[in-house]
Design an enzyme around this catalytic site. Sequence first.
Site, mmCIF file in Angstrom:
data_model
loop_
_atom_site.group_PDB
_atom_site.id
_atom_site.type_symbol
_atom_site.label_atom_id
_atom_site.label_comp_id
_atom_site.label_asym_id
_atom_site.label_seq_id
_atom_site.Cartn_x
_atom_site.Cartn_y
_atom_site.Cartn_z
ATOM 1 N N HIS A 67 -30.240 15.013 19.690
ATOM 2 C CA HIS A 67 -31.249 13.974 19.468
ATOM 3 C C HIS A 67 -32.294 14.572 18.521
ATOM 4 O O HIS A 67 -32.555 15.780 18.576
ATOM 5 C CB HIS A 67 -32.031 13.609 20.726
ATOM 6 C CG HIS A 67 -31.237 13.157 21.908
ATOM 7 N ND1 HIS A 67 -30.501 14.003 22.686
ATOM 8 C CD2 HIS A 67 -31.136 11.936 22.486
ATOM 9 C CE1 HIS A 67 -29.955 13.320 23.675
ATOM 10 N NE2 HIS A 67 -30.327 12.060 23.586
ATOM 11 N N ASP A 70 -34.736 16.819 20.340
ATOM 12 C CA ASP A 70 -34.264 18.105 20.887
ATOM 13 C C ASP A 70 -34.475 19.215 19.888
ATOM 14 O O ASP A 70 -34.674 20.364 20.250
ATOM 15 C CB ASP A 70 -32.741 18.151 21.132
ATOM 16 C CG ASP A 70 -32.198 16.977 21.869
ATOM 17 O OD1 ASP A 70 -32.960 16.395 22.652
ATOM 18 O OD2 ASP A 70 -31.024 16.658 21.654
HETATM 19 C C1 3MF Z 1 -28.350 10.023 29.618
HETATM 20 C C2 3MF Z 1 -27.427 10.441 28.583
HETATM 21 C C3 3MF Z 1 -28.067 10.682 27.262
HETATM 22 C C4 3MF Z 1 -27.160 10.373 26.129
HETATM 23 C C5 3MF Z 1 -27.831 10.746 24.850
HETATM 24 C C6 3MF Z 1 -26.997 10.484 23.669
HETATM 25 C C7 3MF Z 1 -29.818 12.288 27.260
HETATM 26 O O1 3MF Z 1 -27.764 9.853 30.842
HETATM 27 O O2 3MF Z 1 -26.269 10.630 28.834
HETATM 28 O O3 3MF Z 1 -28.453 12.043 27.224
HETATM 29 O O4 3MF Z 1 -25.948 11.048 26.219
HETATM 30 O O5 3MF Z 1 -29.009 10.032 24.730
HETATM 31 O O6 3MF Z 1 -26.631 9.173 23.539
#
Ligand code: 3MF
Length: 404
Positions: A67, A70
């Site tokens: 992301h 991140d």
């Molecule tokens: C939350 C998720 C997310 C998604 C991410 C990518 C933070 O349960 O699984 O992780 O995987 O946003 O789409």
Amino acid sequence: GKRMEDHLRFAVAYWHSFTWPGGDPFGGETFLRPWMHGTDELALARAKADVAFELFDILDVPFFAFHDRDIAPEGKTLAESNANVRAIAEIFARKMETSKTKLLWGTANLFSNRRFMSGAATNPDPDVFAYSAAQVKNVLEVTHELGGENYVLWGGREGYETLLNTDLKRELDQMGRFLNLVVEHKHKIGFKGTILIEPKPQEPTKHQYDFDVSTVYGLLCRAGLEKEVKVNIEANHATLAGHSFEHEIAMAAALGIFGSIDMNKGDAQSGWDTDQFPTNVEDTALAMYEILRAGGYTTGGTNFDAKVRRQSIEPEDLVIAHAAAMDVCARALLIAADMIEDGALQKAVDDRYAGWEAPANKAMLAADSSLDAIAARVEAEGLDPQPRSGRQERLEALVGSYLR
Ligand code: 3MF
Ligand code: MG
Ligand code: MG
């Protein structure tokens, strides 16, 4: 033909391994990672990128996923935040010149900042819609420039806490337009990767619109995007929605929208998303079997959306967890390949539907069939269907025999 590793295409999730400090709703940081402590946030983000590519090299992993939030700190304005993301993306680009690890997908974090508490695309505040669209534009472009093979949209806060303050139809319209904006921009910039929606029924919102694969398909059809967008299916999201992981994969394949996997443990015990590394070979084999039946990945892969437990404070455990999980998936794939190769399961399916091969039966499914014609045939032939055996236990026992 595809090689065995083409059915795995492992990816490390940047957020769990390098950004998450080991906190949960009841307690804060446990890991005390050195790359998370200091005052110059951009310098820390650079140090984190070094650690990330060190782990990618140790694991010899073909992909990673991130992301925007991140990899780089949020600035005072969106322009500043986007510039931070670009600064780190440049470091990635340089590292990727020599590293074997490529980008499986990028995504925008449209859930952590308090501005998103009532959603991003579906927010009642049009300024948040605009902000979210601008943020996605930046990450989509960065993903494209880094050679990413997919772009993911997870609508964690696209849902509601109570219907009493929600205009559901308006929010679905906003979401449909938002998705179309993303797809239109993808084509405009020449991004050839796949746009993927990741379904999840709840958490953090009480009810999420992207509930499961079938619901997402309905929303895509409503937005006219069922040929443009596919799904990224997460094991624990499937079980939270009351399905098995393999059900969601099979459903996506049947609907023509199977894209990629967020691999973790489909743990139904907790009632929330625990993001544990997979350890169960049999469960994973059933998922891999459905992936193989679907023809395998095209642009997708097996992203470990999994984190070491917060007591696992040694960075070494990141290596152990990923290595063990890759081993589970590889063993599961070999079992699934045996299940395909042996053909006994497929034969059982073929035998079960064999009656549909007869021309008179096939004709019932043709576009010009009618209830009149079918009813006349039932009468003329005096059809009197008798129940047929499905023999489930025999097939489940057969699956057990492939395990090793
Ligand atoms: C939350 C998720 C997310 C998604 C991410 C990518 C933070 O349960 O699984 O992780 O995987 O946003 O789409
Ligand atoms: Mg996920
Ligand atoms: Mg998840």
